[in-house]
Design an enzyme around this catalytic site. Structure first.
Site, PDB file in Angstrom:
ATOM      1  N   ARG A   1       0.881  -1.253   0.005  1.00  0.00           N
ATOM      2  CA  ARG A   1      -0.034   0.056   0.052  1.00  0.00           C
ATOM      3  C   ARG A   1       1.020   1.192  -0.054  1.00  0.00           C
ATOM      4  O   ARG A   1       1.769   1.349   0.461  1.00  0.00           O
ATOM      5  CB  ARG A   1      -0.993  -0.067   1.279  1.00  0.00           C
TER       6      ARG A   1
ATOM      7  N   ARG B   1      -0.076   5.084  12.126  1.00  0.00           N
ATOM      8  CA  ARG B   1       0.446   4.214  12.812  1.00  0.00           C
ATOM      9  C   ARG B   1       0.644   4.655  14.438  1.00  0.00           C
ATOM     10  O   ARG B   1       0.109   5.611  14.996  1.00  0.00           O
ATOM     11  CB  ARG B   1       2.184   4.323  12.762  1.00  0.00           C
TER      12      ARG B   1
ATOM     13  N   LYS C   1       3.482  -6.675  12.730  1.00  0.00           N
ATOM     14  CA  LYS C   1       2.669  -7.031  11.530  1.00  0.00           C
ATOM     15  C   LYS C   1       3.101  -8.378  11.155  1.00  0.00           C
ATOM     16  O   LYS C   1       3.994  -8.650  10.884  1.00  0.00           O
ATOM     17  CB  LYS C   1       3.075  -6.027  10.532  1.00  0.00           C
TER      18      LYS C   1
HETATM   19  C1  BTN Z   1       1.035  -3.797   2.374  1.00  0.00           C
HETATM   20  O1  BTN Z   1       1.395  -4.393   3.516  1.00  0.00           O
HETATM   21  O2  BTN Z   1       1.208  -2.655   2.080  1.00  0.00           O
HETATM   22  C2  BTN Z   1       0.279  -4.531   1.396  1.00  0.00           C
HETATM   23  C3  BTN Z   1       1.260  -5.919   1.003  1.00  0.00           C
HETATM   24  C4  BTN Z   1       0.571  -6.825  -0.058  1.00  0.00           C
HETATM   25  C5  BTN Z   1       1.645  -7.541  -0.736  1.00  0.00           C
HETATM   26  C6  BTN Z   1       1.142  -8.595  -1.501  1.00  0.00           C
HETATM   27  S1  BTN Z   1       1.946 -10.057  -1.997  1.00  0.00           S
HETATM   28  C7  BTN Z   1       0.854 -10.583  -3.239  1.00  0.00           C
HETATM   29  C8  BTN Z   1       0.259  -9.276  -3.842  1.00  0.00           C
HETATM   30  N1  BTN Z   1       1.319  -8.921  -5.056  1.00  0.00           N
HETATM   31  C9  BTN Z   1       1.599  -7.654  -4.702  1.00  0.00           C
HETATM   32  O3  BTN Z   1       2.603  -7.013  -5.322  1.00  0.00           O
HETATM   33  N2  BTN Z   1       1.307  -7.086  -3.595  1.00  0.00           N
HETATM   34  C10 BTN Z   1       0.343  -8.088  -2.830  1.00  0.00           C
END
Ligand code: BTN
Length: 278
Positions: A64, A263, A135
């Site tokens: 994100r 956060r 996390k």
């Molecule tokens: C976050 O924590 O900000 C979100 C992370 C999301 C990671 C997953 S892994 C599978 C999918 N492919 C990506 O490039 N991102 C999500």
């Protein structure tokens, strides 16, 4: 030598999901830049059926707020992309969706994934999964236009290895802490059918059916928080649309934008609340 990682239960998932999600397909990719990016590309070229993509390795995983999501060693993956030990479970589920209102979808998705894994998992608004103050997993939600409709892509990344094995200075949580016997294929099987049915429930009923579970898992409620614009306050739960209520010196603020990061104030400036390398 560690055991070779177990096979992916893609047929079992398809057998469970396809009867009520017509056209559902599940696919394993040895290596891809990002399972989210791949589903978005496919949707834009007209491949917009319900699809699960699981990656053994991602070379440009995304999180994100434009962050990266790292889920493999810095070294190159093997020619097949296979890893001796899976450092993360990375997958994306895509399907065309037409809810009356999209508000709160990311919270509903977080609730579904948490529910599939463990009652003790908490959700840090809007949908990071935390365990024991750290996390464990992140979720990236995107949509692509397909004619008048939209194609939804939900990407999930779950840490599968203990921090020492990942070389992290600030520990993140990993799935073995929560579910000691659960490997990545088993976690996938636990999550995907429930996630697909939660998305369809959201399409019909919105966030309401998920609100009580979010409230029970709300990591931030009652805690001091810092927003990405520097505003501080105390989180007061969420409203009926999933907006985060923050009591600030200037009054009550409702945070609805996924572009605002939040956060816990007592974690500052600990990088563990950001996307840890998995
Ligand atoms: C976050 O924590 O900000 C979100 C992370 C999301 C990671 C997953 S892994 C599978 C999918 N492919 C990506 O490039 N991102 C999500």
């Amino acid at each position: 030598m560690p055991d070779a990682p177990g096979p992916w239960p893609l047929d079992a998932i398809a057998a469970e999901v396809a009867p009520w999600l017509t056209g559902f397909r599940a696919e394993l990719l040895p290596s891809i830049d990002s399972t989210n990016s791949e589903l978005m590309r496919r949707a834009r070229t007209g491949c917009d059926g319900p699809t699960l993509l699981v990656a053994e390795a991602q070379t440009a995983g995304r999180g994100r707020l434009g962050r990266t999501w790292v889920s493999q060693d810095a070294g190159a993956p093997s020619p097949t992309g296979a890893q001796a030990v899976r450092r993360a479970l990375t997958f994306s589920l895509g399907l065309a969706l037409a809810p009356r209102d999209w508000t709160g979808l990311s919270l509903a998705v977080g609730v579904s994934v948490a529910r599939s894994l463990h009652p003790d998992l908490q959700i840090k608004w809007p949908n990071d999964l935390w365990f024991d103050g750290r996390k464990l997993a992140g979720i990236l939600i995107e949509t692509a236009s397909i004619g008048a409709r939209r194609y939804l892509v939900v990407g999930v990344g779950i840490n599968m290895l203990a921090p020492a094995a990942r070389g992290l200075s600030v520990p993140a949580a990993w799935l073995g802490e929560v579910l000691p016997q659960c490997d990545a294929p088993q976690a996938l099987l636990r999550i995907v059918p429930g996630l697909a049915s939660a998305i369809l429930l959201f399409e019909l009923q919105g966030l309401a059916p998920f609100l009580p579970d979010f409230q029970a898992r709300d990591l931030l409620r009652g805690r001091g928080v810092v927003l990405s614009d520097g505003v501080t306050g105390t989180a007061q739960g969420i409203d009926s649309g999933g907006g985060l209520l923050v009591h600030t010196p200037a009054g009550m603020k409702t945070i609805t934008s996924a572009e605002v990061s939040v956060r816990p104030a007592d974690d500052a400036p600990n990088p563990a609340w950001r996307n840890p390398p998995s």
